[in-house]
Design an enzyme around this catalytic site. Sequence first.
Site, short mmCIF file in Angstrom:
data_model
loop_
_atom_site.label_atom_id
_atom_site.label_comp_id
_atom_site.label_asym_id
_atom_site.label_seq_id
_atom_site.Cartn_x
_atom_site.Cartn_y
_atom_site.Cartn_z
N SER A 46 0.76 -1.02 0.15
CA SER A 46 -0.05 -0.04 -0.17
C SER A 46 0.95 1.25 -0.15
O SER A 46 2.04 1.19 0.54
CB SER A 46 -0.78 -0.14 1.27
N TYR A 77 -1.88 -0.89 10.13
CA TYR A 77 -2.07 -1.35 8.71
C TYR A 77 -0.89 -0.82 7.87
O TYR A 77 -0.18 -1.70 7.31
CB TYR A 77 -3.10 -0.78 7.96
#
Length: 277
Positions: free
Chosen positions: A148, A161
């Site tokens: 990401s 995350y």
Amino acid sequence: MGRLTGRTCIVTGGAGGLGSATVRRLCAEDGQVVIADIMLEPAQALAEDIRASGGDAIALHVDLGDPDSIRKLIDDTLAHYGKLEVIFNNGAATQADFLNRDGAAGDMEIEVWDTTFAVNARGTMLMIKYALPALIESGSGAIINTSSGAALLGDLARTAYAASKSAVNALTLYVAAQYGKQGVTCNVISPGMVPTAPSRANQPELIRMVERHHLTPELGYPEDIAAMVALLASDEGRFVSGQILRVDGGVSKAFAHVADNRDQFEAHVANIWGGAA
């Protein structure tokens, strides 16, 4: 014949938006695809749809937080197809209610941190660990991980995350270095914002705001990520390994002020030179 004819592929998180688009693309390239997901029913429905269209796909349950479940996924894949050439590690702990608890470091719940790493980082590592013997045996194994842009920049929330995806980035580089000479490539895709269809329809102001900071005319679609996966999974990607590939519309490659200054700069250029920048 497609680029993946005869190749067996596993897609974790295969029933989700990005996962399902990738499953369809790999099947369109004549791959044999295992749709692995903790949500088995939508995975089964997708597999049935693909088979009805002439593709080759099966659905298998996997819980990336459970090592035994991951090992069983690999074993069941080999039992069904007899081999394994490609794994796309796309599954992650991304349930909305769970992500909403992933805030700033000072407010971090230990459970949120540990679960995020157990699924995103350890789950990816275990997928690789248990798949490696078959990937090496194939002579042309390909590992593609999903990271990401959050792993490359700072933000106000989603700390666990982002940190887990940074771990996936590092894992990718190490696996590429350790197993490349045995015929296994390992890369990571770092997607930009890929909004769902409901997000595009229900949050147009947010979409326009984010679009301003991209270098492309619009935001990406799941199919854009799927296209990169298909390339890396094929012989055309055999010389690409150990890379963090930012499939993000260029959002990570320009100064933050570009979005605010673009109109002013283009007007200035037009005024002086009579043309667009």
